[in-house]
Design an enzyme around this catalytic site. Structure first.
Site, PDB file in Angstrom:
ATOM      1  N   LYS A  49      12.087  32.496 -27.121  1.00  0.00           N
ATOM      2  CA  LYS A  49      11.865  31.115 -26.713  1.00  0.00           C
ATOM      3  C   LYS A  49      12.715  30.167 -27.069  1.00  0.00           C
ATOM      4  CE  LYS A  49       7.103  29.638 -27.040  1.00  0.00           C
ATOM      5  NZ  LYS A  49       7.284  28.985 -26.560  1.00  0.00           N
TER       6      LYS A  49
ATOM      7  N   ARG B 132       5.078  26.862 -32.786  1.00  0.00           N
ATOM      8  CA  ARG B 132       5.045  28.499 -32.044  1.00  0.00           C
ATOM      9  C   ARG B 132       5.754  29.684 -32.148  1.00  0.00           C
ATOM     10  NH1 ARG B 132       4.025  24.330 -27.295  1.00  0.00           N
ATOM     11  NH2 ARG B 132       2.344  25.005 -26.100  1.00  0.00           N
TER      12      ARG B 132
ATOM     13  N   GLY C 167       1.645  36.441 -26.388  1.00  0.00           N
ATOM     14  CA  GLY C 167       0.154  36.429 -26.803  1.00  0.00           C
ATOM     15  C   GLY C 167      -0.150  37.489 -27.955  1.00  0.00           C
TER      16      GLY C 167
ATOM     17  N   MET D 295       1.382  37.156 -30.902  1.00  0.00           N
ATOM     18  CA  MET D 295       1.268  36.421 -32.143  1.00  0.00           C
ATOM     19  C   MET D 295       0.354  34.610 -31.715  1.00  0.00           C
ATOM     20  SD  MET D 295       5.141  37.139 -33.677  1.00  0.00           S
ATOM     21  CE  MET D 295       6.003  36.631 -32.366  1.00  0.00           C
TER      22      MET D 295
ATOM     23  N   ARG E 213      12.322  31.756 -19.315  1.00  0.00           N
ATOM     24  CA  ARG E 213      12.924  32.826 -19.560  1.00  0.00           C
ATOM     25  C   ARG E 213      12.972  33.771 -18.440  1.00  0.00           C
ATOM     26  NH1 ARG E 213       7.277  34.733 -22.202  1.00  0.00           N
ATOM     27  NH2 ARG E 213       6.005  34.745 -20.491  1.00  0.00           N
TER      28      ARG E 213
ATOM     29  N   HIS F 295       0.094  70.249 -13.875  1.00  0.00           N
ATOM     30  CA  HIS F 295       0.045  70.854 -13.598  1.00  0.00           C
ATOM     31  C   HIS F 295       0.501  69.717 -12.083  1.00  0.00           C
ATOM     32  CE1 HIS F 295      -0.843  73.317  -9.065  1.00  0.00           C
ATOM     33  NE2 HIS F 295       0.335  73.690  -9.155  1.00  0.00           N
TER      34      HIS F 295
ATOM     35  N   SER G 127      21.166  75.850 -14.938  1.00  0.00           N
ATOM     36  CA  SER G 127      20.404  74.389 -14.038  1.00  0.00           C
ATOM     37  C   SER G 127      19.436  74.161 -15.560  1.00  0.00           C
ATOM     38  CB  SER G 127      19.692  74.392 -12.485  1.00  0.00           C
ATOM     39  OG  SER G 127      18.816  73.423 -12.763  1.00  0.00           O
TER      40      SER G 127
ATOM     41  N   ASN H 245      12.113  70.859 -18.622  1.00  0.00           N
ATOM     42  CA  ASN H 245      10.431  71.073 -19.038  1.00  0.00           C
ATOM     43  C   ASN H 245      10.033  72.197 -20.159  1.00  0.00           C
ATOM     44  OD1 ASN H 245       9.905  68.867 -16.942  1.00  0.00           O
ATOM     45  ND2 ASN H 245       9.210  69.896 -15.543  1.00  0.00           N
ATOM     46  N   ASP H 246      10.672  73.605 -19.783  1.00  0.00           N
ATOM     47  CA  ASP H 246      10.253  74.539 -20.747  1.00  0.00           C
ATOM     48  C   ASP H 246      11.336  74.992 -21.837  1.00  0.00           C
ATOM     49  OD1 ASP H 246       8.194  75.866 -19.634  1.00  0.00           O
ATOM     50  OD2 ASP H 246       9.437  77.254 -18.271  1.00  0.00           O
TER      51      ASP H 246
ATOM     52  N   CYS I 247      16.977  70.632 -13.074  1.00  0.00           N
ATOM     53  CA  CYS I 247      16.375  70.717 -12.439  1.00  0.00           C
ATOM     54  C   CYS I 247      14.795  70.318 -12.995  1.00  0.00           C
ATOM     55  CB  CYS I 247      16.154  71.345 -11.457  1.00  0.00           C
ATOM     56  SG  CYS I 247      15.648  73.027 -12.593  1.00  0.00           S
TER      57      CYS I 247
ATOM     58  N   TYR J 144      25.364  67.492 -11.600  1.00  0.00           N
ATOM     59  CA  TYR J 144      24.408  66.700 -10.735  1.00  0.00           C
ATOM     60  C   TYR J 144      22.639  66.731 -11.051  1.00  0.00           C
ATOM     61  CZ  TYR J 144      22.553  71.529  -9.927  1.00  0.00           C
ATOM     62  OH  TYR J 144      22.101  72.734 -10.126  1.00  0.00           O
TER      63      TYR J 144
END
Lengths: 894, 894
Positions: free
Chosen positions: B28, B98, B107, B109, B342, B458, B782, B786-787, B849, B869
């Site tokens: 600000k 302010r 909002g 502070m 802003r 899943h 690849s 996840n695992d 992947c 990739y």
């Protein structure tokens, strides 16, 4: 350069090979050469090298260049020494053709005896021995053995013929057949060979020899041998040597015979010749056990000269090899021939005693003595075992999950085990698998049998910690808890029937066997002192109770590397409070339950600290998921059904009210159990994740530890607590818990008199990867190699059984990473963690407290990787001590 | 060197600060300074720097040296410009105070307005404005705001007093109170202050100012702000600046007012001033929404000069900032003052359009345009969404598991979903959690709601793949499958009732909301072309069906990076054969089942290869544990009970016979399901472990792939199959499978016309650690992140919810490693695998992947780590394309 030398002659006191050429000549060939050089009587012969075998495969089953000539020359040299000639009708020379690889592969490869016999030479043998029966017995043995091994005529063809003849003669045993019968058998067998193979049995001795050698080469790659190498982790590219040796016969009458002997007693280590002798017999007969052999000692009375000669040979061999030898010999017409020598297998007790005696005799030095004992064998010195004199057949076989033997009545529940044990009964606890709730019952039992689980299943780990025998993961054993039956194949065992377990071998016997306490070699303490003087690694024990701690100290532990606090919550007086903690709906409720646990937990630590006076005690804060402390879902569903049924039968409204209240309690409990259910609990809400979700639990544990420490320190005990945070994967997890632990220490300890450490398990791969960050906060690391192995491989040890079996079968995985540290993967992470951790804190203390801490190979790995200590179950402490010393000695020697 | 400068003045066309000093002045303050410099009318004032705030905490809540003097000087300079004086009774100057941090924390502070009013200066304000009501209204606002923020008088004390006065006056609204009432309120409020704090309300303006500044400093560490920073991953050590600015009033009558505006339409990107204006109001009134504002366009009619001035400012701001701005302004007595500017938040469509328009307008270059769009926002361009014009309140909130919105009738089973959908009904599938068996139902549904599970459950993964909205893991939603009810808090929803899901926000609304198709910015294609021209990473899609493949291609995918074959086995025509395979007792039986699956599987691949003509298709062989293909245990127990009951009711012996046979079948099935039960299925018998235990399964899949490839190649399709072996942790696993796959390829493909690759997932930590060995065999890697994330952290994504929630709450973990790749741990393993893999094979093709392939931060990581990739669900392909381009641009700029 001439052609490659493939044939190594031995005989007449000279040998072209040497005892240290096992790689080239195989163990047997090297031994024969060396004995010959030592002037020990050995039938002459020659060894065809392993190189010739490899070349044979290389050349697509053809002999190497020059081999045929060298074999002919070998035969010639044997003929010269034996005053006989290969294929000669009057003075026929016969050969044995035996395999012999670099390492002993007993019975896995092929042998052909009596090579050189045919319809003409057999007459020479008859004439020379004056023993027609012997000669035709040898001939028919050649035809069956050669037929089976070289010509691939199924053995049962010969069996059928011999049985048919015996039934015609109305006799039972081969020995009752007449000379003519044996002669007839040779004819019949030769006809069989023609019928099956379409070709006559080869009469040419050189053809016999050549094909027998080929058959031995081929047997390196037979199914049995491949399977054996897989099981023993031996490489496939060694090849086998072939030993072609003049036949000697122990079955030429009462002045002949065969024997096997050890230069010292292989069971006790006692420094006396030990073995058996069978007069008028061939070597196979001694091994087959169809006739009772005499002890070698009684040979002294019957054939003192022979006995004396054997004793001289014993002295020569031990003087030369500086180790106990296992020998085979044959006496032909009063003349002794040694056929084999090799280092003898021995029990743990014998290994220690022989090693120590040989040091005293000046044969070996202390370091060699320390290397002579397989650390794993020390376990035998610490557990009862089945009387080795008893012959028994196992009714089932599982994994040897925890060593030693046990005999007792079968029980199916931990409760039952405890009750029976209180009445003084010895019991075997039989379960599908065990859980932490069974601890009390496991403690009360003599031994544990589980149908499922592997070498690092709950049952196995806990049993090893307790020093109880355990057999786990038995395929054809089924426990039916409802009917109270144990099925082993077709047989049913009911509660109360006595069975025996051999946890060292994994055998189960459905009757009572006698047990003996193993002899602890008197000088065991001295031996271990030698080891202790040499090792760099400290050895600690994993111990959860004061009793374990005392036992561990007695076995040489230098502190506790893992004290699991959760086992303390399963006691009957504690479980209800623990459950109250878990079921609490608010933090305040949870704190009330914890306050009741605090004094009990404090008492546990007081006793352990006392037992470990002067040594560090590493205490791991609560690790398992909370649902392990709650009843099983099925149990609760059953209970709810019971109460519901009781309500329908209730006599009064007030009773219904009471029951309805109870019903709600059970239902609440069930709801909580269900809400705590996890799909993959191994990777779930446990370890420091609990300590961060419910900080008040760890707070209580830290308080109990520090209060206990202060109390015993006030009474003069030197206490060194090390608080260990489990399952940390990120430094912020450690920081969160560590700050609270230190705050409590500050509040409780008041002054600095008690030095404590706060550290962490390294058991999540990410902890190893970020060990520089974690090492900046932790004061010590302790590798939890069980979990680290599980997560690095992505194997759940509880579930890996089926596919690891397939892996073994298909040769995909040669060793079990839960037994010995996987150095390529898990070991790589460990080394990374050590180097990163010490980059952040050079004097970071690092240990290992997984099951691997008691595995010699893994101990050696830890030595090289640079940990400060290993920690293992109390009974494995001596193993780790010796393994640590061996690592130093081997390192120095290499 | 003089004292540190803490106060930066702005006003009268000059400013000490600049727009690029956000770190020092907050967003600000920097905006106010910059606007002042640009000659835009801004009420004068000064900004107290964030350094002063940090120093305030450093000095234990005391002002930095020199700050007091600098503030007094700042006040003096404002007085000089405003022709008014702080605390003056006649020409009183009032200040707003302010907060303003580096990043917007709306909002969070504190703010205090009207500083400088007291019993004396209020009279000056009355005199100067001629508006007694206005002056006392401002005064009573000061007392409540200051009382609340500075003096910590609970706000409800003031509320109670005002309500009591209103009820005495029998009025409803504050505006109905008279001047006298407001004056009286000031007195009452001041009495309240004395009663609560024990001290009078400060009359001294300087004391008011000093304490208001302190209150703003303090508010940086209030609970709300800390929580907000935690959620937004903002650091705690920035501190806030404080803006002290002369008050201007929009509520001085009809020539006054307040407004907010965007320099372009933030929803569409349309290049016109867009906003709202409320006459005779303060800024808070516009935001509060209690009165209906007018559109900024209508301002042109009513106050054309003002509108024109706003347009000029808009031009100035955009010309200067070269981005769309979000501004606040106040008009006092016809004079315009800008209070804030802003960068404006915007929808994805607007972001693309604005960026492209600004390129056309010459304001920015193409690379800047590409950086201007948050890749995640592109997802909005592809899914339907709830009509943004509709205001609604969420009835429950879960995780935004898959973006977009859906409306439909609630169903509780996949079956039901399919049946209803066939009848043309739109349905929402509601499940506790989903399993692969639900795929059909998920496909039929408009959206999916699950009570459990996280962002990578899943349901979430599959829904994102399908492009269906999904909300997962909703705490206060319970599905009762038996009673067919969905409980949301106290409300019950039955099957067939209509609900709405917003998968972009995780909101659930228990009624029908209108949906709109998002506007795809016309120039979207051009924008993506720009991205494609710049990126190095290729982008592929995870696609299991021909439909997915076609969609992926349309969205710009350059091949398939993950085609999961298991989903192909869940079709109604296939599941029975798959079950036969699993239940087979012999290999021959298993092969028969597989033969029936072969042609179906082949057809799947044919269609996918056709759809991906010319692009590579990576096919992962069977991965999930077999039990996923069998019915659930409970289902079978239920079925068995049913048949047992039927037997008791059977009318004839033959019927009993038939039922008994059926019973046996079910029992066999149950036994198999039980034998396949695993404690930790994630780490169990799956992936290549299946392929090694049952090689015939992978054989069939390889055959189907190659036969399909040959078939389409014969018709001119360019087919590039890449066979991917899952869950490899050791090179021998890969070798075992790879050899068989190649043997089948050789048998099926006959000639070399089809180039195929055999490679592996890197998803087990050990695979990364031994990637040099694996890379020597694999033709591509690849990353299954996840695992890999699960195993590296030891987190089961299905079970991590509870403790990750605790981690977030306690600040232990700031970002979810399942959302963006954990660079320190998982990323380290990936880099290691890339470097080791390429050391073995320099041109090894490497991709990713996992779900991370569609996460912009993770795409940037992959770019730097050097993968070839990324592959992600089709709807995320544009995100990955843009993220890959941004990674290149940022790299070049840095």
């Amino acid at each position: 350069m001439g052609p490659t030398k493939y044939v190594y002659f031995f005989g007449g006191g000279e040998a072209e090979g040497r005892g240290d050429q096992k790689e080239l000549l195989g163990g047997k060939g090297a031994g024969l050469a060396e004995m010959t050089r030592l002037g020990i009587p050995v039938p002459p012969g020659f060894t065809i090298s392993t190189e010739a075998c490899l070349e044979y495969y290389e050349r697509d089953h053809a002999w190497a260049e020059g081999l045929a000539e060298q074999v002919i020359e070998g035969v010639r040299r044997v003929e010269a020494l034996m005053d006989a000639s290969f294929g000669d009708e009057e003075r026929p020379l016969l050969f044995s053709v035996r395999s012999g690889a670099r390492a002993s592969m007993p019975g896995m490869m092929d042998t052909v005896l009596n090579i050189g016999l045919n319809d003409r030479t057999v007459q020479g043998l008859v004439a020379r021995t004056g023993n027609r029966r012997f000669a035709f017995d040898a001939y028919r043995r050649l035809v069956t053995m050669y037929g089976d091994v070289v010509l691939e005529v199924p053995h049962d063809h010969f069996e059928a013929e011999i049985n048919s003849l015996k039934s015609r003669r109305k006799v039972r045993s081969d020995t009752e057949l007449s000379d003519e019968d044996l002669e007839r058998l040779v004819r019949i067998f030769k006809r069989t060979v023609v019928q099956v193979t379409g070709r006559p049995f080869p009469e040419d001795p050189h053809e016999q020899l050549r094909k027998a050698v080929n058959a031995v080469f081929e047997s390196w790659h037979n199914k049995r041998a491949i399977e054996y190498r897989r099981l023993q982790s031996l490489p496939d590219n060694w090849g086998t040597a072939v030993n072609v040796q003049a036949m000697v016969f122990g079955n030429l009458g009462e002045t002949s015979g065969s024997g096997v002997a050890f230069t010292r007693n292989p069971a006790t280590g006692d420094n006396h010749l030990y073995g058996e002798y069978l007069p008028n017999a061939q070597g196979e007969d001694v091994v087959a056990g169809t006739r009772d052999p005499m002890s070698i000692d009684s040979l002294n009375d019957r054939h003192p000269a022979l006995y004396k000669q054997l004793q001289e040979i014993r002295g020569k061999l031990e003087g030369h090899y500086r180790d106990m030898q296992d020998v085979e010999f044959t006496v032909q017409d009063g003349k002794l021939f040694m056929l084999q020598t090799r280092s003898g297998k021995r029990t743990g007790a014998a290994a220690v005693r022989i090693a120590m005696d040989m040091v005293r005799e000046g044969k070996i030095d202390v370091e060699t003595a320390l290397l002579r004992v397989d650390p794993k064998q020390l376990e035998q010195l610490l557990h009862p075992m089945i009387d080795p004199k008893v012959v028994y057949q196992a009714d089932a076989k599982g994994l040897p999950a925890s060593p030693g033997a046990a005999v007792g009545k079968v029980v199916f529940t931990a409760e039952d085990a405890k009750e029976m044990a209180e009445k003084g009964e010895k019991v075997i606890l039989v379960r599908p698998e065990t859980s932490p709730e069974d601890i009390g019952g496991m403690h009360a039992a003599e031994g544990i049998l589980t149908c499922r689980g592997g070498m690092t299943s709950h049952a196995a780990v806990v049993a090893r910690g307790m020093g109880k025998p355990c057999v786990a993961g038995v395929a054809n054993v089924v426990v039916n808890l409802e009917s109270g039956e144990l099925s082993v194949g077709d047989r049913k065992i009911l509660r109360g029937q006595v069975i025996s377990l051999n946890g060292t071998t994994g055998e189960i016997v459905l009757r009572e066997l006698p047990l003996v306490d193993p002899e602890q070699a008197g000088a065991f303490g001295q031996f271990m002192d030698w080891a202790d003087e040499r090792r760099r690694l400290r050895v600690r024990a994993n111990a959860d109770t004061p009793e374990d701690a005392r036992r561990a100290r007695k076995l040489g532990a230098e502190g506790i590397g893992l004290c699991r606090t959760e086992h303390m919550f399963f006691g009957a007086d504690r479980l209800p409070h623990m459950r109250a903690v878990i079921l609490a709906r608010t933090e305040a409720e949870r704190r009330r339950g914890l306050e009741r646990l605090l004094p009990m937990q404090r008492e546990d630590f007081i006793d352990i600290f006392r037992a470990m006076d002067g040594f560090p005690v590493t205490i791991r804060l609560l690790d398992p998921p909370l649902h392990e402390f709650l009843p099983k879902q099925e149990e609760l569903i059953h209970k709810i059904a019971e109460v519901q049924f009781a309500i329908t039968k209730a006599a009064s409204l007030s009773e219904i009210d009471k029951l309805a209240g109870e019903l709600n309690c059970w239902r609440d409990l069930l709801a909580r159990v269900e809400s705590l259910h996890e799909l993959n609990p191994m990777l779930g809400h446990r370890g420091c994740r609990l300590g961060i979700s419910f900080p008040e639990i760890y707070d209580m544990q830290a308080r109990a530890i520090f209060e206990a420490a202060r109390k015993v320190a006030d009474r003069g005990v030197v206490v060194i607590p090390e608080i260990m945070i489990p399952l940390v994967g990120d430094v912020r997890e450690l920081e969160f818990v560590e700050k609270r632990v230190r705050a409590i220490a500050e509040a409780v300890l008041v002054d600095d008199a008690i030095a404590f450490k706060v550290g962490t398990m390294i058991e999540v791969p990410r902890a190893a990867l970020t060990a520089d960050e974690i090492g900046a906060v932790a004061e010590f690391f302790s590798f939890g190699t069980n979990d680290l192995t599980q997560m690095t491989f992505g194997f759940s040890r509880d579930d890996a059984g089926p596919f690891l079996a397939a892996y073994e079968q298909r040769g995909v995985m040669k060793s079990d990473p839960f037994q010995s540290i996987d150095e390529r993967g898990v070991g790589q992470l460990m080394k990374m963690a050590i180097s990163k951790g010490r980059s952040a804190k050079p004097n970071l203390k690092i240990g290992i407290c997984g099951e691997h801490g008691g595995d010699p190979q893994s101990v050696a790995f830890c030595h090289h990787a640079g940990t400060d200590y290993v920690s293992c179950s109390p009974f494995r402490v001596p193993i780790a001590r010796l393994a640590a010393a061996q690592a130093v000695i081997r390192e120095r020697k290499s």
